[in-house]
Design a protein around this motif. Structure first.
Motif, mmCIF file in Angstrom:
data_model
loop_
_atom_site.group_PDB
_atom_site.id
_atom_site.type_symbol
_atom_site.label_atom_id
_atom_site.label_comp_id
_atom_site.label_asym_id
_atom_site.label_seq_id
_atom_site.Cartn_x
_atom_site.Cartn_y
_atom_site.Cartn_z
ATOM 1 N N MET A 1 0.838 -1.180 0.000
ATOM 2 C CA MET A 1 0.000 0.000 0.000
ATOM 3 C C MET A 1 0.881 1.242 0.000
ATOM 4 O O MET A 1 1.886 1.292 0.689
ATOM 5 N N SER A 2 0.472 2.212 -0.785
ATOM 6 C CA SER A 2 1.287 3.412 -0.890
ATOM 7 C C SER A 2 1.070 4.318 0.317
ATOM 8 O O SER A 2 -0.019 4.378 0.878
ATOM 9 N N ARG A 3 2.116 4.996 0.675
ATOM 10 C CA ARG A 3 2.048 5.912 1.804
ATOM 11 C C ARG A 3 1.790 7.319 1.291
ATOM 12 O O ARG A 3 2.310 7.702 0.242
ATOM 13 N N PRO A 4 1.007 8.094 2.024
ATOM 14 C CA PRO A 4 0.783 9.472 1.588
ATOM 15 C C PRO A 4 2.069 10.283 1.665
ATOM 16 O O PRO A 4 2.854 10.117 2.590
ATOM 17 N N ARG A 5 2.287 11.106 0.683
ATOM 18 C CA ARG A 5 3.471 11.949 0.652
ATOM 19 C C ARG A 5 3.065 13.359 1.031
ATOM 20 O O ARG A 5 2.038 13.854 0.582
ATOM 21 N N ARG A 6 3.869 13.982 1.834
ATOM 22 C CA ARG A 6 3.588 15.360 2.201
ATOM 23 C C ARG A 6 4.352 16.267 1.256
ATOM 24 O O ARG A 6 5.564 16.129 1.084
ATOM 25 N N GLU A 7 3.632 17.165 0.627
ATOM 26 C CA GLU A 7 4.282 18.149 -0.227
ATOM 27 C C GLU A 7 4.881 19.223 0.675
ATOM 28 O O GLU A 7 4.159 20.012 1.284
ATOM 29 N N LEU A 8 6.189 19.220 0.757
ATOM 30 C CA LEU A 8 6.873 20.149 1.651
ATOM 31 C C LEU A 8 7.147 21.468 0.950
ATOM 32 O O LEU A 8 7.517 21.480 -0.229
ATOM 33 N N PRO A 9 6.986 22.565 1.667
ATOM 34 C CA PRO A 9 7.409 23.845 1.093
ATOM 35 C C PRO A 9 8.927 23.839 0.887
ATOM 36 O O PRO A 9 9.657 23.151 1.603
ATOM 37 N N GLN A 10 9.379 24.582 -0.082
ATOM 38 C CA GLN A 10 10.798 24.581 -0.442
ATOM 39 C C GLN A 10 11.721 24.930 0.728
ATOM 40 O O GLN A 10 12.738 24.261 0.918
ATOM 41 N N PRO A 11 11.399 25.945 1.555
ATOM 42 C CA PRO A 11 12.304 26.243 2.680
ATOM 43 C C PRO A 11 12.417 25.084 3.672
ATOM 44 O O PRO A 11 13.502 24.797 4.176
ATOM 45 N N LEU A 12 11.293 24.402 3.920
ATOM 46 C CA LEU A 12 11.310 23.274 4.854
ATOM 47 C C LEU A 12 12.118 22.110 4.282
ATOM 48 O O LEU A 12 12.877 21.452 5.000
ATOM 49 N N LYS A 13 11.981 21.886 2.992
ATOM 50 C CA LYS A 13 12.743 20.825 2.330
ATOM 51 C C LYS A 13 14.247 21.104 2.433
ATOM 52 O O LYS A 13 15.047 20.220 2.716
ATOM 53 N N ARG A 14 14.591 22.377 2.240
ATOM 54 C CA ARG A 14 15.997 22.781 2.326
ATOM 55 C C ARG A 14 16.530 22.587 3.745
ATOM 56 O O ARG A 14 17.643 22.089 3.946
ATOM 57 N N LEU A 15 15.704 22.933 4.736
ATOM 58 C CA LEU A 15 16.131 22.792 6.126
ATOM 59 C C LEU A 15 16.269 21.324 6.538
ATOM 60 O O LEU A 15 17.143 20.981 7.333
ATOM 61 N N LEU A 16 15.417 20.455 5.994
ATOM 62 C CA LEU A 16 15.547 19.024 6.286
ATOM 63 C C LEU A 16 16.850 18.468 5.714
ATOM 64 O O LEU A 16 17.522 17.652 6.344
ATOM 65 N N LYS A 17 17.212 18.930 4.521
ATOM 66 C CA LYS A 17 18.491 18.510 3.934
ATOM 67 C C LYS A 17 19.658 19.036 4.763
ATOM 68 O O LYS A 17 20.639 18.333 4.999
ATOM 69 N N LEU A 18 19.522 20.284 5.199
ATOM 70 C CA LEU A 18 20.564 20.889 6.028
ATOM 71 C C LEU A 18 20.715 20.124 7.339
ATOM 72 O O LEU A 18 21.829 19.880 7.805
ATOM 73 N N ARG A 19 19.594 19.719 7.921
ATOM 74 C CA ARG A 19 19.630 18.956 9.173
ATOM 75 C C ARG A 19 20.382 17.642 8.982
ATOM 76 O O ARG A 19 21.169 17.233 9.832
ATOM 77 N N LEU A 20 20.160 17.008 7.846
ATOM 78 C CA LEU A 20 20.849 15.755 7.549
ATOM 79 C C LEU A 20 22.355 15.979 7.415
ATOM 80 O O LEU A 20 23.162 15.199 7.937
ATOM 81 N N LEU A 21 22.732 17.061 6.737
ATOM 82 C CA LEU A 21 24.155 17.372 6.592
ATOM 83 C C LEU A 21 24.795 17.682 7.945
ATOM 84 O O LEU A 21 25.910 17.249 8.233
ATOM 85 N N LEU A 22 24.077 18.440 8.773
ATOM 86 C CA LEU A 22 24.603 18.778 10.094
ATOM 87 C C LEU A 22 24.745 17.539 10.972
ATOM 88 O O LEU A 22 25.675 17.436 11.768
#
Length: 152
Positions: A1-22
């Motif tokens: 079964m497919s999971r719902p995907r949340r469409e993230l705003p661009q700033p939030l997406k960028r911050l999640l990537k930054l969090r991963l790098l940090l």
């Protein structure tokens, strides 16, 4: 079964990537002498107090101390990597108070199989992202779906 995907705003997406790098750059914070004594091996970070402490004085070659600069961006602190806010759920009634667009549910570990199946069914109807449905729940739902299809 497919999971719902949340469409993230661009700033939030960028911050999640930054969090991963940090997170990748953050060192393991160890208690002084934890490598020397077995009794304090897994005790976690304790602040250093001695005047001669090499970690406190930030000597080269010694472990890094905990500092405020290692924190993650405030907007994404505590979020699941998918961008949802994790919420612990123990029964179906708790789902009514939540928003499927912002919350992902994690079923409590003390919830049994029967109630877990009910929670997952209702959550999927409402469009929630279930973080830990469980293999047995998935099998039970597939079996139920197959019997419903063959019965028609």
């Amino acid at each position: 079964m497919s999971r719902p995907r949340r469409e993230l705003p661009q700033p939030l997406k960028r911050l999640l990537k930054l969090r991963l790098l940090l997170k990748r750059k953050k060192p393991e914070f160890v208690r002084i002498d934890q490598w020397r004594y077995k009794r304090i091996e897994d005790s976690g970070w304790r602040n250093t107090r001695s005047i001669d402490n090499k970690i406190r004085r930030k000597w080269k070659g010694w472990p890094k101390p905990v500092e405020v600069g290692y924190r993650k961006p405030a907007a994404v602190r505590g979020l699941h990597p998918s961008g949802f806010v994790e919420v612990l759920v123990h029964n179906v009634e708790e789902l009514a108070k939540l928003d499927p667009k912002t919350h992902a549910i994690r079923i409590g570990r003390t919830v049994g199989l029967r109630k877990r199946i009910e929670i997952v069914k209702r959550a999927r109807e409402m469009g929630f992202y279930v973080l830990n449905p469980g293999k047995r729940v998935e099998e039970a739902l597939k079996k139920e779906l197959n019997t419903a299809q063959t019965g028609q």
